[in-house]
Design an enzyme around this catalytic site. Structure first.
Site, PDB file in Angstrom:
ATOM      1  N   GLN A   1       0.881  -1.109   0.071  1.00 31.81           N
ATOM      2  CA  GLN A   1       0.296  -0.133   0.426  1.00 31.81           C
ATOM      3  C   GLN A   1       0.753   1.251   0.241  1.00 31.81           C
ATOM      4  OE1 GLN A   1      -2.736  -2.185   3.429  1.00 31.81           O
ATOM      5  NE2 GLN A   1      -3.369   0.436   2.799  1.00 31.81           N
ATOM      6  N   PHE A   6      -6.459  -4.141   3.180  1.00 31.87           N
ATOM      7  CA  PHE A   6      -6.116  -3.490   4.581  1.00 31.87           C
ATOM      8  C   PHE A   6      -5.817  -2.647   5.754  1.00 31.87           C
ATOM      9  CE2 PHE A   6      -9.062  -7.451   2.378  1.00 31.87           C
ATOM     10  CZ  PHE A   6      -9.620  -7.119   1.812  1.00 31.87           C
ATOM     11  N   GLU A  59       0.359  -1.337   5.403  1.00 30.75           N
ATOM     12  CA  GLU A  59       0.611  -0.499   4.680  1.00 30.75           C
ATOM     13  C   GLU A  59       2.436  -0.290   4.915  1.00 30.75           C
ATOM     14  OE1 GLU A  59      -2.250   2.474   6.644  1.00 30.75           O
ATOM     15  OE2 GLU A  59      -0.523   3.583   6.677  1.00 30.75           O
ATOM     16  N   ARG A  83      -4.809   7.693  16.616  1.00 33.29           N
ATOM     17  CA  ARG A  83      -6.245   7.948  15.817  1.00 33.29           C
ATOM     18  C   ARG A  83      -7.461   7.128  16.908  1.00 33.29           C
ATOM     19  NH1 ARG A  83      -9.221   8.825  10.468  1.00 33.29           N
ATOM     20  NH2 ARG A  83      -6.688   9.508  10.387  1.00 33.29           N
ATOM     21  N   ARG A  91      -7.686  -1.433   8.729  1.00 32.25           N
ATOM     22  CA  ARG A  91      -9.201  -0.824   8.195  1.00 32.25           C
ATOM     23  C   ARG A  91      -9.903   0.187   9.037  1.00 32.25           C
ATOM     24  NH1 ARG A  91     -13.524  -3.788   3.594  1.00 32.25           N
ATOM     25  NH2 ARG A  91     -14.053  -1.865   2.792  1.00 32.25           N
ATOM     26  N   PHE A 108      -7.882   2.009  11.569  1.00 35.14           N
ATOM     27  CA  PHE A 108      -6.793   2.882  12.034  1.00 35.14           C
ATOM     28  C   PHE A 108      -6.955   3.288  13.874  1.00 35.14           C
ATOM     29  CE2 PHE A 108      -2.850   5.142  11.455  1.00 35.14           C
ATOM     30  CZ  PHE A 108      -1.866   4.437  11.224  1.00 35.14           C
ATOM     31  N   ALA A 114      -6.457   5.418   5.536  1.00 34.11           N
ATOM     32  CA  ALA A 114      -6.757   6.964   5.982  1.00 34.11           C
ATOM     33  C   ALA A 114      -8.045   6.834   5.369  1.00 34.11           C
ATOM     34  CB  ALA A 114      -5.852   7.866   6.552  1.00 34.11           C
ATOM     35  N   GLU A 165     -13.012   3.093   5.101  1.00 33.44           N
ATOM     36  CA  GLU A 165     -13.145   2.406   6.498  1.00 33.44           C
ATOM     37  C   GLU A 165     -14.178   2.756   7.079  1.00 33.44           C
ATOM     38  OE1 GLU A 165      -8.790   5.042   6.958  1.00 33.44           O
ATOM     39  OE2 GLU A 165      -8.327   3.114   8.506  1.00 33.44           O
TER      40      GLU A 165
HETATM   41  N1  MTE Z   1     -11.325  -2.400   0.374  1.00 34.24           N
HETATM   42  C1  MTE Z   1     -10.823  -3.227  -0.486  1.00 34.24           C
HETATM   43  N2  MTE Z   1     -11.682  -4.684  -1.387  1.00 34.24           N
HETATM   44  N3  MTE Z   1     -10.034  -3.833  -0.451  1.00 34.24           N
HETATM   45  C2  MTE Z   1      -8.925  -3.010   0.482  1.00 34.24           C
HETATM   46  O1  MTE Z   1      -8.204  -3.560   1.378  1.00 34.24           O
HETATM   47  N4  MTE Z   1      -9.028  -1.587   2.148  1.00 34.24           N
HETATM   48  C3  MTE Z   1      -9.630  -0.527   2.934  1.00 34.24           C
HETATM   49  C4  MTE Z   1     -10.349   0.254   2.387  1.00 34.24           C
HETATM   50  N5  MTE Z   1     -11.016  -0.724   1.609  1.00 34.24           N
HETATM   51  C5  MTE Z   1      -9.379  -1.905   1.500  1.00 34.24           C
HETATM   52  C6  MTE Z   1     -10.471  -2.007   1.199  1.00 34.24           C
HETATM   53  C7  MTE Z   1      -8.682   0.245   3.584  1.00 34.24           C
HETATM   54  S1  MTE Z   1      -7.747   0.245   5.313  1.00 34.24           S
HETATM   55  C8  MTE Z   1      -8.729   1.749   3.311  1.00 34.24           C
HETATM   56  S2  MTE Z   1      -7.725   3.092   4.422  1.00 34.24           S
HETATM   57  C9  MTE Z   1      -8.921   2.623   2.216  1.00 34.24           C
HETATM   58  O2  MTE Z   1      -9.489   1.413   1.086  1.00 34.24           O
HETATM   59  C10 MTE Z   1      -7.574   2.569   1.373  1.00 34.24           C
HETATM   60  O3  MTE Z   1      -8.976   3.448   0.259  1.00 34.24           O
HETATM   61  P1  MTE Z   1      -9.074   4.312   0.034  1.00 34.24           P
HETATM   62  O4  MTE Z   1      -8.078   5.451   0.520  1.00 34.24           O
HETATM   63  O5  MTE Z   1      -8.437   4.405  -2.019  1.00 34.24           O
HETATM   64  O6  MTE Z   1     -10.163   4.586   0.446  1.00 34.24           O
HETATM   65 MO1  MOS Z   2      -6.282   1.567   6.254  1.00 37.18          MO
HETATM   66  S1  MOS Z   2      -6.272   0.983   7.748  1.00 37.18           S
HETATM   67  O1  MOS Z   2      -6.007   3.529   6.659  1.00 37.18           O
HETATM   68  O2  MOS Z   2      -4.573   0.721   5.201  1.00 37.18           O
END
Ligand code: MTE
Ligand code: MOS
Length: 811
Positions: free
Chosen positions: A206, A237, A241, A319, A351, A353, A519, A727
């Site tokens: 990520q 998820f 990171e 957070r 997710r 955080f 985030a 998230e």
């Molecule tokens: N959705 C899917 N399908 N797979 C993922 O790994 N990660 C989540 C969320 N949704 C995730 C997901 C997490 S932890 C975050 S921080 C955000 O997606 C990151 O992406 P964005 O900033 O584009 O929303």
């Molecule tokens: Mo999402 S826990 O901020 O990668």
């Protein structure tokens, strides 16, 4: 509306398009990092040597036996590291440790012609260790005073005065479990080195820029000698990171030492036993309410289980503290945080955080105290929701709190909640062995990285001579649909149909110094950068079009692939415009940049306005619980969620559904367990396969699942008026946990505070039911309430202290 949020007519954003890779995902054609090995010659496979001790000093490491295994090419050890033997950003994560810090810690890596040869080689390595005392649980770490990192505190008002002046005061303790990411694709990296020594690492990460930095510092190279590419991830998820860096460094080190491509890909059990998870927490709290149930004061100490190294534990804890208020106004607050150091994998982003962990505290408190206050839990929550003019405990004004109330009303209405409450009461009265519960819970989640510097992003947009467009941005795709949204943003800004735009994989040599895609801010940040790059190109093309069309450049609009003067019928087609621009020697590519305005945060005092805005949502969940076994099912869920003006409604609804189910998994099913006994398996993760770690599946889906996006919710100051979605919906799952608590309580008399362990597995629910039933005999509530202080009034009138029993995750 700011220019950033304003939408042109017929924009490509807001259209319900499928995920850009949906067809590739479902046909299996989508390439993930590990698929590349079938397209790569001479790949070497890496296998870790994991030591089965919770804590031990390595006294000898003999690799020669491994080198005698057919196919083994080399064993990577600490002495091979030309740069820094560290895989973390805090310099507390030796890549090749001489002290085993958790059960399964890898001390060296075997490279071989096949994965099987590498496995046999790893089994042949001889490691002598001297076992050391270990701390496996948070409780053990607290008792041993084993902490790491900062101990932040959020303070507002006067907590002691608030408690002293409260009509009702309760205190309690709470311990809850973490969560395994269980992304479908385990950690993976594939490294190449070219003839000039340039290193190219393909990695499921990520945060490609940070992977690049760590690879460079392990190898003792500069960042310009290392390129990291991420095609896509099969889920991150948060687990990718920071955790991918060390695996990428192993692959890169192997490649530089052997000159061959090296692949690191963890098996599921390796991934489960080596990589960090969501932080579990232990919490002590005291809370005061006024006589009408308004929160007056909260004093809580949150101790997270950091595992063996810091990793992201400090920002996760920050957070958590910033979200302990969830959606509720708390006049007097003292929130103290600390990070336990335990002999477990290094816990990390997941997710939400830390947000989910912080919110669990207040939702648990409200769920437990409502019956003692004699107020319906739904009413107690509604009464405490933020209102106009109020600020968070860290001093940020809560903008648009009316949206919380709007969402609340809409869920009650569309979910027919009040009518169903009556039906449930009737059902419960007629069914001694099964009970139903319905809970409504809100979410308020701050969007932006707390750490202000991370709130910037870059993009690179190319228009080729034939008019085709290729976009790059710094964000990574993990299934969340970021690339789909970025294509829609570019098409909207350029005024082109969506099919005209292509997107190239994320690479550090295209866009440098990126932040993690995390985030939930990926679309806000990278969308701002993509839009900015497209606008630079548009501005230049407008000047060209102006000369062609004989109008002022300011009056040129491009829509549906045609440039026209405002109001004019005649126009010039995009491809022609681009061709003319090229011959006039006009630059057809641009680097875009975006930084979020208006943020400030002082982490030393935990005050400021770290978030651009808040994402809101409300969920109503109904469950049915079986009184003999504690087994339950989720009958119905109604969600209304605020995503601003959606960039991509199908994607956003998918994110809400997925986030909710993942949250319900954390709170009700998934039960990571470690061996905390004194035997030789002490510290071993017991749930190290899908057979022992229960994940939500189709059978746990709500039978009725209604997800609605809040209408008329444009967010000013964010790209095309949208809000982040990744998230926040995870935390809507508190509604399931609270519904389970209420259904369990229905087995006992009214007014019983039911403690529910987290995760609320059927077993935990069974014990909650037993607790409610025992209260029918009238002794448990009494026993759990601390005796009144001398001189204080009676309990019912003015209790000095009422203690709510402990909920612990392991029963
Ligand atoms: N959705 C899917 N399908 N797979 C993922 O790994 N990660 C989540 C969320 N949704 C995730 C997901 C997490 S932890 C975050 S921080 C955000 O997606 C990151 O992406 P964005 O900033 O584009 O929303
Ligand atoms: Mo999402 S826990 O901020 O990668």
């Amino acid at each position: 509306m700011s220019e950033l949020s304003e939408r042109p007519e017929n924009p490509a954003v807001g259209v319900a398009v499928p995920h850009e890779s949906a067809a590739l995902h479902v046909t299996g054609a989508a390439l993930y990092t590990d698929d590349l090995i079938y397209r790569t010659k001479d790949v070497l496979h890496a296998h870790p040597v994991q030591v089965p001790h919770a804590h031990a000093r390595v006294t000898a490491l003999r690799v020669e036996p491994a080198l005698r295994v057919p196919g083994v090419v080399r064993v990577l050890v600490a002495a091979d590291v030309p740069g820094v033997n560290d895989a973390g950003v805090k310099h507390d994560e030796p890549l090749f440790p001489d002290e085993v810090m958790f059960f399964g810690h890898a001390v060296c890596w075997v490279l071989a012609e096949t994965f099987e040869a590498a496995r046999l080689g790893a089994a042949a390595v001889e490691v002598d260790v001297e076992p050391l005392p270990s701390l496996v649980t948070v409780q053990e770490a607290i008792a041993a005073d084993s902490f790491q990192g900062a101990t932040p505190q959020i303070l507002r008002g006067d907590v002691e005065a608030g408690i002293a002046g409260a009509a009702r005061v309760f205190s309690g303790e709470l311990e809850f479990a973490g969560q395994e990411h269980f992304y479908l694709e385990t950690h993976c990296a594939l490294a190449h080195v070219d003839e000039a020594g340039q290193i190219f690492v393909q990695c499921s990460t990520q945060h490609p820029s940070e992977t690049q930095e760590i690879v460079a510092h392990v190898l003792g190279r500069h960042s310009n000698e290392v390129t990291v590419q991420c095609l896509r991830m099969g889920g991150g998820f948060g687990g990718k990171e920071m955790q991918p860096h060390g695996f990428a460094a192993i692959a890169a080190l192997g490649a530089t030492l052997t000159g061959r491509p090296v692949r690191v890909r963890l098996t599921r059990t390796q991934d489960l036993t080596m990589s960090g998870k969501r932080h579990g927490f232990h919490v002590d709290w005291r809370v005061g309410f006024d006589s009408s149930g308004h929160l007056q004061a909260l004093d809580a100490t949150l101790t997270s289980d950091g595992g063996w190294s810091l990793d992201l534990s400090e920002p996760v804890l920050a957070r958590a503290l910033c979200h302990t208020d969830n959606a509720y106004w708390l006049p007097h607050v003292r929130l103290t945080g600390r990070i336990a150091r335990t002999n477990k994998t290094s816990n990390t982003a997941f997710r939400g955080f830390g947000g989910p962990q912080g919110m669990l505290v207040i939702e648990d408190i409200l769920g437990r105290c409502a019956p003692l206050l004699g107020i319906d839990p739904m009413e107690l929550r509604r009464r405490n929701l933020y209102r106009a003019g109020q600020t968070t405990p860290y001093g940020q004004p809560v903008r648009h709190p009316e949206r919380l109330h709007r969402l609340w009303e809409q869920v009650l209405d569309s979910g027919a909640v009040l009518a169903r409450q009556e039906e449930i009461a009737e059902y419960n009265a007629g069914h001694p062995h099964s009970k139903r519960g319905l809970a409504v819970t809100p979410v308020k989640f701050g969007i932006s990285f707390n750490f202000t510097a991370f709130n910037q992003a870059g993009a690179l947009v190319h228009v080729y001579k034939d008019g085709s467009v290729l976009i790059n941005h710094g964000g990574t795709e993990m299934g969340q649909g970021l690339h789909t949204k970025m294509l829609q943003v570019a098409a909207t800004t350029l005024g082109l149909p969506l099919e005209r735009i292509r997107l190239a994989p994320t690479r550090t040599d295209k866009v440098p110094n990126t932040s993690a895609t995390a985030a939930s801010s990926g679309a806000d940040l990278n969308g701002g950068a993509v839009k900015n790059a497209c606008e630079q190109i548009l501005e230049r093309l407008a000047r060209v079009a102006a000369t062609v069309l004989g109008v002022n450049a300011a009056d040129v609009r491009i829509a549906d692939g045609v440039a026209r003067g405002v109001g004019a019928a005649a126009g010039v087609a995009w491809n022609e415009l681009v061709r003319v621009a090229y011959f006039q020697r006009v630059q057809l590519f641009a680097a875009g940049y975006y930084r979020t305005e208006g943020l400030h945060w002082d982490s030393s005092v935990m005050r400021g306005s770290p978030f651009k805005y808040f994402a809101y949502g409300v969920a109503a969940a109904e469950v049915e619980v079986d009184g003999f076994t504690g087994a339950y099912r989720t009958r119905r869920v109604d969600i209304v969620h605020d995503v601003g003006d959606s960039l991509s409604p199908l994607i956003d609804i998918g994110q809400i559904e997925g986030g909710f189910v993942q949250g319900a998994g954390w709170l009700t099913l998934e039960d990571p367990r470690w061996d905390a006994g004194a035997g030789p398996a002490r510290g071993r993760l017991s749930t190290q396969a899908a057979s022992t770690y229960k994940l939500p599946s189709f059978s746990e889906m709500p039978e009725v699942f209604n997800v609605t996006l809040l209408a008329e919710a444009e967010e000013d100051g964010v790209v095309y008026g949208s809000k982040a979605v990744g998230e926040p919906p995870l935390m809507l799952a508190f509604s399931v946990r609270e519904a389970l608590r209420q259904a369990s309580a229905a087995f006992g008399p009214a007014g019983v505070a039911v403690d529910l362990a987290s995760p609320a597995t059927p077993e935990a629910v069974y014990w909650a039911i037993e607790q409610a039933r025992a209260a029918a005999g009238g002794h448990l509530v009494e026993a759990d309430v601390a005796p009144p202080q001398p001189g204080a009034g009676t309990h019912a009138m003015h209790p000095e202290s009422e203690q709510v029993g402990q909920a612990v995750s392991r029963v």
